[in-house]
Design a protein around this motif. Structure first.
Motif: not given
Length: 98
Positions: A1-6, A78-80
């Motif tokens: 998920m962190s790669q998506v937000f990056k 996933g974040f929500v």
């Protein structure tokens, strides 16, 4: 998920994703929309591919990019859900005040 937000942290990459909402585009067609060098755009494309937000398909001498919306949706859901949200309707202001 962190790669998506990056990947989403950069306005150029967000704009690339917005352009791909209307359908696949070549690297050249996408690059023409920005006032940056081709190597800079290639770096943006690499980050988007690493985050699995786009699929690159070779067609002759061109690379065609496709949006992978399902990956974006999964990351956002996933974040929500990591905040315990999304499974229920939002609380009204009255409920919050109680």
């Amino acid at each position: 998920m962190s790669q998506v937000f990056k990947a989403l942290s950069d306005p150029t990459r967000r704009q690339v994703l917005q352009l791909l909402r209307d359908g696949p585009l070549s690297a050249g067609e996408l690059s023409d929309q920005f006032n940056v060098s081709k190597p800079t755009m290639s770096a943006h494309f690499a980050v988007l591919k690493e985050a699995d937000l786009v699929h690159a398909e070779k067609q002759g001498k061109s690379v065609i990019y496709h949006l992978k919306l399902s990956v974006l949706e999964e990351a956002l859901l996933g974040f929500v859900h990591s905040f315990g949200l999304g499974d229920q309707a939002p609380a009204s202001k009255k409920e919050i005040a109680r």
